[in-house]
Motif scaffolding. Structure first.
Motif, short mmCIF file in Angstrom:
data_model
loop_
_atom_site.label_atom_id
_atom_site.label_comp_id
_atom_site.label_asym_id
_atom_site.label_seq_id
_atom_site.Cartn_x
_atom_site.Cartn_y
_atom_site.Cartn_z
N LEU A 183 -10.78 11.83 -3.32
CA LEU A 183 -9.37 11.74 -2.93
C LEU A 183 -8.48 12.29 -4.04
N SER A 184 -7.41 12.97 -3.64
CA SER A 184 -6.44 13.45 -4.62
C SER A 184 -5.59 12.28 -5.11
N LYS A 185 -4.84 12.50 -6.19
CA LYS A 185 -3.95 11.44 -6.70
C LYS A 185 -2.97 10.97 -5.63
N PRO A 186 -2.29 11.89 -4.93
CA PRO A 186 -1.37 11.43 -3.88
C PRO A 186 -2.08 10.68 -2.75
N GLN A 187 -3.29 11.10 -2.41
CA GLN A 187 -4.03 10.40 -1.36
C GLN A 187 -4.40 8.98 -1.80
N LYS A 188 -4.82 8.85 -3.06
CA LYS A 188 -5.15 7.52 -3.58
C LYS A 188 -3.93 6.61 -3.55
N LYS A 189 -2.80 7.15 -3.99
CA LYS A 189 -1.57 6.36 -4.02
C LYS A 189 -1.16 5.95 -2.61
N ASN A 190 -1.23 6.89 -1.68
CA ASN A 190 -0.87 6.62 -0.29
C ASN A 190 -1.80 5.60 0.35
N LEU A 191 -3.10 5.78 0.14
CA LEU A 191 -4.08 4.84 0.70
C LEU A 191 -3.88 3.45 0.12
N ASN A 192 -3.63 3.37 -1.17
CA ASN A 192 -3.42 2.08 -1.82
C ASN A 192 -2.19 1.38 -1.23
N GLN A 193 -1.13 2.11 -0.98
CA GLN A 193 0.08 1.52 -0.37
C GLN A 193 -0.19 1.04 1.05
N LEU A 194 -0.92 1.84 1.81
CA LEU A 194 -1.26 1.44 3.18
C LEU A 194 -2.12 0.18 3.19
#
Length: 160
Positions: free
Chosen positions: A140-151
């Protein structure tokens, strides 16, 4: 197409009225959890510890110096029963990773503390633990990790 897609496709054919997106999400999360648990458990096994024992050491370590808590504080931070905590503490004490001391004023009052050996061990294990976690999310890219973590945080908030 992954294994979860195959299951969902079969249900779509057999019972097209079913809303299967939650099934797909949960199926993937449960499969991911198994992969993650297996990889993290390898680190613990290497040091002859179970996940629960690692959790006790990590909880004491992150509590900050002097790395000690009462059994009640440990139970609250780990959401365990007192019996399960006593069992874990017995094992860790026998291995020399924690010590339990009774208060001189109140013999019922106990403090659980990391020993020097326990501190060295958990610091070493945490490095490996985080390394494994990083490898598990490397696709996962950094933005994907951040987005997934928020979800996931939002979703978890529904229950906690």
């Amino acid at each position: 197409m992954d294994a979860v897609d195959r299951v969902v496709t079969q249900w779509a054919k057999e019972k097209p009225e079913l809303e299967t997106e939650p099934m797909a999400m949960m199926g993937r999360m449960m499969r991911l959890a198994k992969y993650m648990e297996t990889q993290v458990a390898e680190v613990h096994k290497k040091y002859d510890l179970k996940m629960g024992e690692f959790d006790v050491l990590a909880t004491l370590r992150r509590s900050g110096s002097p790395y000690q808590l009462t059994p009640s504080e440990l139970i609250d931070s780990m959401m365990l029963t007192s019996g399960a905590m006593t069992n874990r503490m017995d094992k860790l004490e026998s291995k020399g990773y924690i010590s339990r001391t009774h208060s001189k004023e109140d013999r019922r009052s106990v403090r659980v503390k990391l020993t020097d050996e326990g501190l060295v061990l958990i610091d070493k294990m945490m490095e490996e633990h985080v390394e494994v976690q990083q490898k598990l999310v490397q696709s996962l890219s950094k933005p994907q990790k951040k987005n997934l973590n928020q979800l996931l945080k939002q979703w978890l908030g529904q229950f906690e």
